[in-house]
Design an enzyme around this catalytic site. Structure first.
Site, PDB file in Angstrom:
ATOM      1  N   GLU A  14      -9.181  -5.754  -3.852  1.00  0.00           N
ATOM      2  CA  GLU A  14      -8.604  -4.808  -2.897  1.00  0.00           C
ATOM      3  C   GLU A  14      -9.650  -4.214  -1.952  1.00  0.00           C
ATOM      4  O   GLU A  14      -9.440  -4.116  -0.751  1.00  0.00           O
ATOM      5  CB  GLU A  14      -7.892  -3.682  -3.654  1.00  0.00           C
ATOM      6  CG  GLU A  14      -6.716  -4.137  -4.505  1.00  0.00           C
ATOM      7  CD  GLU A  14      -5.418  -4.235  -3.725  1.00  0.00           C
ATOM      8  OE1 GLU A  14      -5.413  -3.931  -2.513  1.00  0.00           O
ATOM      9  OE2 GLU A  14      -4.401  -4.626  -4.328  1.00  0.00           O
ATOM     10  N   SER A  23       0.854  -1.191   0.000  1.00  0.00           N
ATOM     11  CA  SER A  23       0.000   0.000   0.000  1.00  0.00           C
ATOM     12  C   SER A  23       0.891   1.244   0.000  1.00  0.00           C
ATOM     13  O   SER A  23       1.706   1.415  -0.909  1.00  0.00           O
ATOM     14  CB  SER A  23      -0.958  -0.042   1.185  1.00  0.00           C
ATOM     15  OG  SER A  23      -2.006   0.888   1.018  1.00  0.00           O
ATOM     16  N   HIS A  80      -7.339  -5.997   0.280  1.00  0.00           N
ATOM     17  CA  HIS A  80      -6.148  -5.178   0.458  1.00  0.00           C
ATOM     18  C   HIS A  80      -5.392  -5.631   1.708  1.00  0.00           C
ATOM     19  O   HIS A  80      -5.983  -5.788   2.774  1.00  0.00           O
ATOM     20  CB  HIS A  80      -6.588  -3.721   0.602  1.00  0.00           C
ATOM     21  CG  HIS A  80      -5.498  -2.716   0.523  1.00  0.00           C
ATOM     22  ND1 HIS A  80      -4.756  -2.505  -0.613  1.00  0.00           N
ATOM     23  CD2 HIS A  80      -5.036  -1.835   1.446  1.00  0.00           C
ATOM     24  CE1 HIS A  80      -3.883  -1.523  -0.395  1.00  0.00           C
ATOM     25  NE2 HIS A  80      -4.028  -1.118   0.858  1.00  0.00           N
TER      26      HIS A  80
END
Length: 517
Positions: free
Chosen positions: A342, A217, A427
């Site tokens: 995600e 990320s 995610h």
């Protein structure tokens, strides 16, 4: 990715004859000598660890909003068995990698795990945590480097300044020390940690010439920016970007981009709101920490008074995709990818709030994108593809075209205990598989889950060791080129499988919507 150079000559004699972590008997606390003093760590079977090591001076008082400075040396051996403070932040309630460490501006600490008896010249992996550059920490149990160390690497993780403490520009700071970098203090911290690794990692058995940076990320985005940063040249040999985006637009230091005001004007807006109207750096630094923190977090960007990370034209020369389009990034081996769902865990009611701003950047083409994805795709797919999946493929293609070894992946595996809802891999869900920390991930772990973790760890470690994720017993993973468009998918069935042209129609449609070649 910024500036300031730490003197490489800093007491290097202390490293000569240092007792390396790899040489410690299991019956006593391990110790190591680094350039700021001796440290004592802990031993856990075949792994030694050192936590809470200062890699820079506390960025408090006159050092708030300054490039990181060298830590003060210590004379007596320092205890290094507990994590340091987390950096100031408003923690995200649903964070799957939560930390309970105290919050403080004094937070520039790092951690090291190493095999107990593995000798020297080991590959080094340096983890950059995510959290939108507003939250996160190196302390969560899922980030423990112990199991990667058992695979034969030295693992380093660290904290860096977040939110306005880490990303803040103001004309007063620009004038205070002419020629000194301003604004991206969190990224300067990342550079300081990498420089610390170069100076000290041999004391733990690591090879400073064989460093892999990896992150997820905002950590993956940081990896991509380090590949552009002139100050980062020579600090790492390979890079792994997990769900790191790469098509987003950062604020410019002194000019508009994408409709955003300059970072300097945003900084002035915050200062006025905090009651500082003069160009006095001391007055800025006197703003209480809680005021600087505000309500900023993953769900509250405070766009009028927080710029986020900044394209400054020096340490961050440009936007990532523009830079990669020129082939100007470091041509180190790159492993890059995203998960297949995600935002799958985000309630549907929140999706318009998330997808709207992302689609807006395409202008009239945005409506065509929404119509294209409205033909049966999950509502989150548009956001996922625009923000993570297509950028990974685009950057892989550009990096490979520049002649650099590149591999593209998609993580689609879902723990067997979490398959009831039908969602894909969300995610950050790959992190405990990469670190081998499934037992800290909060679900019942199956044999298939462990098999997938072993496969990912072997790929990541093989890449860190020799710059290629292939190896004995691993799936044959071809290097990326845009023509064949191969993606290694870590599948739901637990078998890594090469997928040519995975989701090609969707991703080509997005790619054609950008003005870049």
């Amino acid at each position: 990715m910024r500036l300031w150079k730490t003197a490489g000559s800093m007491v290097m004699a202390m490293l000569v004859g240092a007792t390396s972590a790899a040489a410690q008997p299991q019956s006593s606390a391990p110790s190591a000598a680094i350039d700021s003093g001796a440290i004592r760590g802990a031993v856990d079977g075949d792994v030694v660890s050192y936590k809470g090591i200062p890699y820079a001076a506390p960025p408090v008082g006159v050092l708030r909003w300054r490039p990181p400075q060298a830590p003060a040396p210590w004379a007596s051996p320092r205890d290094a068995t507990a994590y340091g403070n987390d950096c100031m932040q408003n923690r995200f309630p649903g964070d799957s990698a939560a930390s309970s460490q105290p919050l403080s501006e004094d937070c520039l600490y790092l951690n090291v795990w190493a095999p107990a008896h593995a000798g020297a010249h080991l590959p080094v992996m340096v983890w950059i945590h995510g959290g939108g550059l507003t939250t996160g920490s190196s302390a969560p149990a899922v980030y423990s480097g112990a199991n990667l160390a058992r695979k034969g690497v030295v693992l380093v993780s660290f904290n860096y300044r977040l939110g306005r403490f880490g990303f803040f520009a103001h004309p007063a700071l620009l004038k205070e020390h002419p020629g000194e970098a301003v604004g991206n203090y969190g990224l300067m911290d990342q550079l300081a940690a990498l420089r610390w690794v170069q100076r000290n990692i041999a004391a733990f058995g690591g090879d400073p010439a064989n460093v892999t940076i990896f992150g997820q990320s905002a950590g993956g985005s940081s990896v991509l920016h380090m590949m552009m940063c002139p100050e980062a040249h020579g600090l790492f040999a390979r890079a792994i970007a997990e769900s790191g985006g790469g098509r987003d637009r950062w604020s410019r230091l002194d000019g508009a981009a994408g409709g955003k005001p300059s970072a300097l004007k945003i900084g002035e807006a915050f200062a006025r709101k905090a009651g500082v109207t003069s160009d006095d750096p001391a007055a800025l630094r006197a703003i209480p920490a809680q005021t600087v923190l505000g309500d900023l977090g993953l769900l509250n960007g405070e766009a009028e008074t927080y710029s986020g990370a900044i394209v400054d034209g020096a340490l961050v020369p440009d936007d990532v995709d523009t830079f990669f389009a020129r082939g100007a990034e470091q041509h180190v081996p790159l492993l890059i990818g995203a998960t297949n769902d995600e935002l799958g865990a985000v309630p549907a009611a929140f999706l318009p709030m998330l997808t709207g701003p992302v689609v807006e950047k395409f202008g009239p083409r945005g409506k065509a994108l929404q119509a294209f994805y409205g033909a049966g795709a999950h509502p989150a797919d548009l956001f996922d593809d625009i923000s993570f999946v297509e950028p990974a493929r685009y950057l892989a293609g550009r990096h490979a075209a520049a002649g650099a070894p590149t591999w593209l992946y998609r993580f689609s595996y879902v723990a067997e205990a979490r398959r009831d809802g039908g969602a894909g891999a969300a995610h950050a869900s790959e992190i405990p598989y990469v670190f081998g920390t499934l037992d800290a991930a909060g679900f019942q772990v199956s044999a298939l889950d462990r098999k997938m973790s072993a496969a990912m760890m072997d790929c990541w470690v093989a890449f860190a060791r020799g710059g290629d994720p292939n190896g004995a017993g691993l799936a044959a993973w071809p290097g990326y080129d845009a023509g064949a468009d191969p993606t290694l998918e870590f599948t739901l069935e637990g078998t890594p499988t090469v997928r040519p042209h995975l989701d090609q129609q969707r991703l080509d449609f997005i790619a054609a919507s950008y003005p870049l070649p």
